[in-house]
Design a protein around this motif. Structure first.
Motif, mmCIF file in Angstrom:
data_model
loop_
_atom_site.group_PDB
_atom_site.id
_atom_site.type_symbol
_atom_site.label_atom_id
_atom_site.label_comp_id
_atom_site.label_asym_id
_atom_site.label_seq_id
_atom_site.Cartn_x
_atom_site.Cartn_y
_atom_site.Cartn_z
ATOM 1 N N ALA A 1 0.835 -1.219 0.000
ATOM 2 C CA ALA A 1 0.000 0.000 0.000
ATOM 3 C C ALA A 1 0.862 1.258 0.000
ATOM 4 N N THR A 2 1.716 1.356 -1.026
ATOM 5 C CA THR A 2 2.626 2.494 -1.054
ATOM 6 C C THR A 2 2.768 3.017 -2.473
ATOM 7 N N TRP B 1 -7.717 4.617 -1.270
ATOM 8 C CA TRP B 1 -7.660 5.778 -2.167
ATOM 9 C C TRP B 1 -6.512 6.710 -1.804
ATOM 10 N N LEU B 2 -5.824 6.427 -0.697
ATOM 11 C CA LEU B 2 -4.667 7.246 -0.315
ATOM 12 C C LEU B 2 -3.430 6.778 -1.097
ATOM 13 N N PHE B 3 -3.257 5.467 -1.164
ATOM 14 C CA PHE B 3 -2.188 4.878 -1.976
ATOM 15 C C PHE B 3 -2.841 3.879 -2.912
ATOM 16 N N PRO B 4 -3.470 4.387 -3.978
ATOM 17 C CA PRO B 4 -4.245 3.491 -4.839
ATOM 18 C C PRO B 4 -3.376 2.502 -5.608
ATOM 19 N N THR B 5 -4.057 1.465 -6.123
ATOM 20 C CA THR B 5 -3.376 0.390 -6.847
ATOM 21 C C THR B 5 -2.499 0.909 -7.988
ATOM 22 N N ALA B 6 -2.952 1.989 -8.636
ATOM 23 C CA ALA B 6 -2.182 2.525 -9.774
ATOM 24 C C ALA B 6 -0.737 2.817 -9.377
ATOM 25 N N SER C 1 1.089 1.229 -7.084
ATOM 26 C CA SER C 1 1.814 -0.043 -7.001
ATOM 27 C C SER C 1 2.063 -0.613 -8.391
ATOM 28 N N ARG C 2 1.073 -0.444 -9.268
ATOM 29 C CA ARG C 2 1.223 -0.961 -10.629
ATOM 30 C C ARG C 2 2.361 -0.243 -11.357
ATOM 31 N N ALA C 3 2.470 1.068 -11.112
ATOM 32 C CA ALA C 3 3.555 1.833 -11.748
ATOM 33 C C ALA C 3 4.912 1.297 -11.302
ATOM 34 N N ILE C 4 5.020 0.940 -10.030
ATOM 35 C CA ILE C 4 6.278 0.380 -9.529
ATOM 36 C C ILE C 4 6.520 -0.994 -10.165
#
Lengths: 386, 218
Positions: free
Chosen positions: A179-180, A326-331, A333-336
């Motif tokens: 969640a980051t 919604w604070l650390f959205p999946t997008a 993590s996906r970018a990482i």
């Protein structure tokens, strides 16, 4: 209200580095304390160490009763004997972050070379996530551990995990950022700024020198916590937990309700969260650490290309996000995960269904816990840990 | 006239049911031990585990179904959530020795682009797909004039995820257009038994229920 004494009087187990450390901002701390807790036993090969990185208002008391609050450790469900991070198998370490208020050097610590001794307060130099990680690295070296089997953390802890993997790739066999994101978003900085302004506007703030008058900016800090707490939850979670239920009033009656009392249960809950927080957390630490998160940006640090940060890494990654966060959205993590793909890194990436918002990583989420245990088990096999 | 088949509307729309035990061995046999493998649409990771356990491969996977991803990672496998149509573009050239696409080609949005990406990020590609040229498919369409329903093609036209069915001939044709060399191929029935006619494409296209093809860049 005087909560300052409880914070300063408790002795946390720590190691002191008399050589100090030069921070990213250029200021040299002349000496540095790193407070930490460990669980389980280090094996003979020193190969079973797991570092847990805590979030903004977390601390090193991961899996034991907290000395102030008397509550169970913040990751009690995840770390312990037979738990996903099994202390029968792993040697678990968690350190209070640099800039914190649970024993590691921070704004509450005595300032270098000042007589009579006085705390740093708002003069504490700005620290970065990278500084926090370097302080942890000194601790790990001090414990005689060359390579960590795993580094695990959620939210700001996840930022530290990423920083560890970037700065010390050979010292991290497996990295689990939960969640980051690779940088703090404008929206997240905005919420932090509301919290900081709330602290500044408290009459007991006294320009950050509140300890001189034995005060704490309790109202401001409580409001900061309340705002932050909303961002940790989700609309579904708030609806499920509180709905529109009224506090202490008979259904359908409005007679007992004042205009600005604890009308709704959700209000009472937030006020409780705010008021308990101020007794365990130092306002200047809160400001220092929120700033460290705001400045975190691995993308800009690597010339706008996150892939460059991970080039050639041998670390095994497992990224985890939660659907309602919604604070650390999946997008994020996906970018990482995609940057790691571009670096041909070994990466697993899972989004766990949950309605609990950002806080899901701290709460009962059986799928997440099983996955964490499974990922660690697979990594242990690859690492030759028996 | 036959009634429409009963369809469980609550069942998630999945790619064709995977008989992993079949693909496992047919595909596994085409992959050199110790190589780096990416399995696209890896499901619960059975092939990855097979390649790791029996061939010592560094095998990883991408899967679009989150429940399958969670299952695979829980079993200690390196699997990430991703979409073959989108996520392959994020891998560097030549990152893998083999890129595997098992019974998924017919379900992707842009099969030609997916193949291109596979042979960009891998030196070789292993593709398995159900053969739409099988005699039963042809017979049903001819006899009934309706979309075929077979053990392999088992979803009605209006809800099948298989939007790009092809025959073995079609696939070979695309490979030669795109300049991919066929290094090895075989046709098999649903149980994975290789048939004696496997050396003859014309017969394979009529009797093979599925094909497994090993490609390389020419």
């Amino acid at each position: 209200m005087d909560a300052t004494d409880t914070l300063s009087l408790t002795e946390h187990s720590h190691v002191t580095f008399p050589q100090g450390m030069v921070l990213d901002c250029g200021v040299a701390l002349r000496r540095m304390d790193v407070a930490f807790r460990t669980y389980g036993a280090l094996n003979e090969a020193r190969s079973n160490a797991v570092l847990i990185c805590h979030a903004l208002t977390g601390d090193q008391y991961v899996a034991e009763t907290h000395p102030f609050t008397g509550k169970p450790g913040w990751w009690d469900q995840v770390v312990g004997p037979g738990r996903p991070v099994d202390t029968n198998r792993f040697f678990v370490i968690c350190a209070n972050v640099l800039g914190g208020c649970m024993g590691s050097t921070g704004p509450r610590s005595a300032r270098d070379n000042v007589t009579p001794p006085a705390p740093w307060g708002t003069d504490f130099p700005p620290v970065t996530i990278r500084d926090m990680v370097r302080a942890q690295k000194m601790l790990i070296d001090d414990l005689g551990i060359g390579r960590l089997f795993a580094v695990i953390g959620g939210s700001m802890g996840g930022m530290q995990v990423l920083q560890w993997a970037v700065d010390f790739p050979d010292a991290v066999f497996a990295a689990i950022p939960v969640a980051t994101a690779a940088y703090h978003s404008a929206q997240n900085i905005a919420f932090h700024e509301v919290g900081r302004q709330a602290v500044f506007s408290d009459p007991d703030w006294y320009e950050g020198r509140y300890w001189e008058r034995a005060k704490i900016p309790a109202r401001g800090l409580a409001v900061a916590r309340m705002v932050a707490h909303i961002t940790y939850l989700s609309e579904q979670a708030l609806t499920r937990k509180f709905g529109r239920r009224l506090q202490g009033a008979a259904k359908g009656s409005s007679a007992a309700i004042g205009m600005f009392g604890d009308m709704f249960e959700v209000e009472s809950y937030l006020r409780h969260q705010g008021s308990t927080f101020v007794h365990r957390f130092d306002a200047n630490s809160y400001l220092t650490i929120t700033r460290a998160m705001d400045f975190f940006d691995l993308v800009t640090d690597h010339g706008g290309d996150l892939t460059a940060a991970f080039q050639g890494t041998k670390t095994r990654f497992c990224l985890v996000s939660f659907t309602s966060d919604w604070l650390f959205p999946t997008a994020g993590s996906r970018a990482i995960a995609r940057a790691l793909n571009r670096a041909a890194a070994n990466v697993s990436f899972v989004e766990i269904p949950s309605d609990k918002g950002h806080d899901a990583f701290l709460l009962e989420e059986p799928d997440f816990h099983r996955m964490l245990a499974g990922f660690l088990g697979g990594c242990a096999e690859h690492a030759g840990l028996t | 006239m036959q009634d429409l088949p009963e369809v469980d509307a609550s069942a998630p729309v999945r790619f064709v049911a995977k008989n992993m035990r079949v693909d496992l061995h047919l595909i596994g046999d085409m992959i050199a031990p110790g190589s780096r493998v990416l399995d696209i649409g890896c499901g619960d990771g059975a092939l990855i585990e097979h390649l790791y356990r029996t061939r010592g491969c560094d095998a990883r996977g991408i899967e679009i179904d989150m429940a399958e991803v969670t299952h695979a990672v829980t079993h200690g496998l390196a699997v990430m959530h991703g979409d073959a149509d989108v996520d392959l573009a994020h891998y560097p050239d030549g990152a893998f020795d083999y890129v595997v696409l098992s019974r998924t080609l017919q379900a992707v949005e842009r099969p030609r682009e997916v193949l291109r990406q596979m042979l960009r990020i891998g030196a070789r590609a292993v593709v398995s797909f159900p053969n739409f040229g099988h005699w039963l498919v042809r017979w049903q369409l001819l006899r009934r004039g309706r979309m075929p329903m077979t053990p392999t093609w088992d979803r009605p036209w209006y809800e099948t995820p298989n939007i790009h069915p092809c025959t073995i001939h079609d696939f070979f044709d695309l490979c030669s257009r795109e300049g991919y060399g066929v290094e090895q191929w075989l046709a098999a029935d649903e149980a994975g038994r290789r048939a004696p006619w496997r050396r003859y494409p014309r017969l394979a296209n009529l009797f093979g229920e599925q094909a497994v093809v090993l490609l390389h860049r020419d």
